[in-house]
Scaffold this motif. Structure first.
Motif, mmCIF file in Angstrom:
data_model
loop_
_atom_site.group_PDB
_atom_site.id
_atom_site.type_symbol
_atom_site.label_atom_id
_atom_site.label_comp_id
_atom_site.label_asym_id
_atom_site.label_seq_id
_atom_site.Cartn_x
_atom_site.Cartn_y
_atom_site.Cartn_z
ATOM 1 N N GLY A 69 0.762 -1.113 -0.048
ATOM 2 C CA GLY A 69 -0.051 -0.042 -0.047
ATOM 3 C C GLY A 69 0.933 1.297 0.059
ATOM 4 N N LEU A 70 1.816 1.356 0.820
ATOM 5 C CA LEU A 70 2.936 2.382 0.827
ATOM 6 C C LEU A 70 3.531 2.475 -0.466
ATOM 7 C CD1 LEU A 70 4.073 4.788 2.211
ATOM 8 C CD2 LEU A 70 6.044 3.073 3.370
ATOM 9 N N ALA A 71 4.152 1.426 -1.143
ATOM 10 C CA ALA A 71 4.838 1.478 -2.333
ATOM 11 C C ALA A 71 3.736 2.261 -3.467
ATOM 12 C CB ALA A 71 5.150 0.202 -2.912
ATOM 13 N N GLU A 72 2.435 1.744 -3.641
ATOM 14 C CA GLU A 72 1.555 2.255 -4.393
ATOM 15 C C GLU A 72 1.215 3.656 -4.152
ATOM 16 O OE1 GLU A 72 -1.896 -0.344 -3.823
ATOM 17 O OE2 GLU A 72 -0.782 -1.832 -4.876
ATOM 18 N N ARG A 73 0.942 4.156 -3.141
ATOM 19 C CA ARG A 73 0.825 5.625 -2.711
ATOM 20 C C ARG A 73 1.890 6.562 -3.033
ATOM 21 N NH1 ARG A 73 -3.225 7.407 1.310
ATOM 22 N NH2 ARG A 73 -4.561 5.867 1.540
ATOM 23 N N LEU A 74 3.209 5.919 -3.187
ATOM 24 C CA LEU A 74 4.338 6.567 -3.367
ATOM 25 C C LEU A 74 4.662 6.543 -4.766
ATOM 26 C CD1 LEU A 74 6.574 6.020 -0.176
ATOM 27 C CD2 LEU A 74 4.955 8.063 -0.736
ATOM 28 N N ASP A 75 3.881 5.554 -5.553
ATOM 29 C CA ASP A 75 4.184 5.224 -6.918
ATOM 30 C C ASP A 75 5.860 4.791 -7.119
ATOM 31 O OD1 ASP A 75 3.748 4.846 -9.295
ATOM 32 O OD2 ASP A 75 4.351 6.855 -10.086
ATOM 33 N N ILE A 76 6.153 3.723 -6.226
ATOM 34 C CA ILE A 76 7.727 3.159 -6.242
ATOM 35 C C ILE A 76 7.425 1.618 -5.951
ATOM 36 C CG2 ILE A 76 8.712 5.232 -5.350
ATOM 37 C CD1 ILE A 76 8.850 4.098 -2.478
ATOM 38 N N GLY A 77 8.345 1.027 -6.416
ATOM 39 C CA GLY A 77 8.452 -0.216 -6.380
ATOM 40 C C GLY A 77 8.742 -1.001 -4.957
ATOM 41 N N LEU A 78 8.358 -2.055 -4.767
ATOM 42 C CA LEU A 78 8.241 -2.816 -3.598
ATOM 43 C C LEU A 78 9.730 -2.903 -2.911
ATOM 44 C CD1 LEU A 78 5.685 -5.696 -3.652
ATOM 45 C CD2 LEU A 78 5.780 -3.815 -1.978
ATOM 46 N N PRO A 79 10.705 -3.010 -3.705
ATOM 47 C CA PRO A 79 12.252 -3.040 -3.048
ATOM 48 C C PRO A 79 12.629 -1.763 -2.678
ATOM 49 C CG PRO A 79 12.013 -4.340 -5.131
ATOM 50 C CD PRO A 79 10.927 -3.707 -5.179
ATOM 51 N N THR A 80 12.323 -0.733 -3.464
ATOM 52 C CA THR A 80 12.487 0.555 -3.083
ATOM 53 C C THR A 80 11.818 1.076 -1.831
ATOM 54 O OG1 THR A 80 13.000 1.296 -5.338
ATOM 55 C CG2 THR A 80 12.274 3.023 -3.747
ATOM 56 N N ALA A 81 10.647 0.820 -1.754
ATOM 57 C CA ALA A 81 9.674 1.036 -0.623
ATOM 58 C C ALA A 81 10.243 0.367 0.887
ATOM 59 C CB ALA A 81 8.150 0.619 -0.556
ATOM 60 N N SER A 82 10.934 -1.035 0.652
ATOM 61 C CA SER A 82 11.051 -1.696 1.612
ATOM 62 C C SER A 82 12.670 -1.324 2.330
ATOM 63 C CB SER A 82 11.542 -3.088 1.086
ATOM 64 O OG SER A 82 12.162 -3.989 2.102
ATOM 65 N N ARG A 83 13.479 -0.749 1.297
ATOM 66 C CA ARG A 83 14.599 -0.184 1.824
ATOM 67 C C ARG A 83 14.432 1.230 2.333
ATOM 68 N NH1 ARG A 83 16.439 -1.804 -3.308
ATOM 69 N NH2 ARG A 83 15.941 0.112 -4.183
ATOM 70 N N LEU A 84 13.205 2.055 2.075
ATOM 71 C CA LEU A 84 12.892 3.283 2.575
ATOM 72 C C LEU A 84 12.436 2.987 3.699
ATOM 73 C CD1 LEU A 84 12.176 6.337 2.025
ATOM 74 C CD2 LEU A 84 10.129 5.541 1.251
ATOM 75 N N CYS A 85 11.693 1.962 4.149
ATOM 76 C CA CYS A 85 11.215 1.599 5.357
ATOM 77 C C CYS A 85 12.352 1.316 6.437
ATOM 78 C CB CYS A 85 9.932 0.697 5.145
ATOM 79 S SG CYS A 85 8.582 1.112 4.414
ATOM 80 N N ASP A 86 13.406 0.514 5.756
ATOM 81 C CA ASP A 86 14.375 0.166 6.507
ATOM 82 C C ASP A 86 15.057 1.310 7.262
ATOM 83 O OD1 ASP A 86 13.945 -2.446 6.016
ATOM 84 O OD2 ASP A 86 15.577 -2.747 4.649
ATOM 85 N N ARG A 87 15.357 2.182 6.405
ATOM 86 C CA ARG A 87 16.018 3.361 6.786
ATOM 87 C C ARG A 87 15.166 4.473 7.961
ATOM 88 N NH1 ARG A 87 17.172 3.585 1.311
ATOM 89 N NH2 ARG A 87 15.768 5.141 0.771
ATOM 90 N N LEU A 88 13.713 4.264 7.607
ATOM 91 C CA LEU A 88 13.023 5.115 8.461
ATOM 92 C C LEU A 88 12.549 4.431 9.800
ATOM 93 C CD1 LEU A 88 10.320 6.319 5.948
ATOM 94 C CD2 LEU A 88 12.019 7.809 7.044
#
Length: 169
Positions: A69-88
């Protein structure tokens, strides 16, 4: 069908306050506002990238989103969203919790620190915008407010691009 006016069309050269005549001024104002917005956010408690701020904001608006859901809202791929969440998550701004009814799904939510950072950014942005608006006359601020309300009432998410064709309806 009607051809919409493009940048090179003679019809685009409207005079006065027609849409194409005011568009460059508004584009300049948007660019300046974007810079003001960005600079205000950089002075926050914790300096975050635009993607990180957008992710936190998405979780503020829709708490409990999963990674998809987050990846869709941000219009990014799942791997990118996962790395973003890792950092956050490493920064203590979001936490991952197992869904209470779906064992394989992880829900994302802001931490208290994440909320504090978003509040700090919002406060700094509001202050910077208020300072900019203070340089305007009261009637100019009122006109701007009316214009923005009218703009927000339009379907800007479906605005045609130069060369697009639209029907007369």
């Amino acid at each position: 069908m009607t051809h919409l006016v493009g940048p090179g069309d003679d019809q685009a050269k409207e005079s006065g306050d027609g849409p194409q005549a005011v568009a460059p001024e508004i584009a300049d104002a948007v660019e300046r506002l974007t810079n003001l917005w960005s600079l205000a956010a950089q002075g926050a408690v914790l300096r975050l990238s635009l993607h990180q701020l957008r992710a936190l904001r998405a979780l503020e608006v829709a708490p409990g989103l999963n990674l998809t859901g987050l990846a869709e809202r941000l219009d990014i791929g799942l791997p990118t969203a996962s790395r973003l969440c890792d950092r956050l998550e490493a920064a203590g701004l979001l936490e991952r919790k197992l869904h209470p009814h779906k064992r394989r799904e992880v829900r994302l939510s802001l931490t208290a620190h994440g909320r504090h950072v978003l509040d700090d950014v919002a406060e700094r942005r509001a202050w910077a915008l208020g300072a900019a608006l203070a340089g305007m006359e009261p009637d100019e601020r009122e006109a701007l407010g009316r214009g923005l309300r009218a703009f927000l009432a339009t379907r800007t998410d479906r605005a045609p691009l130069p060369g697009d064709v639209a029907s007369d309806g």
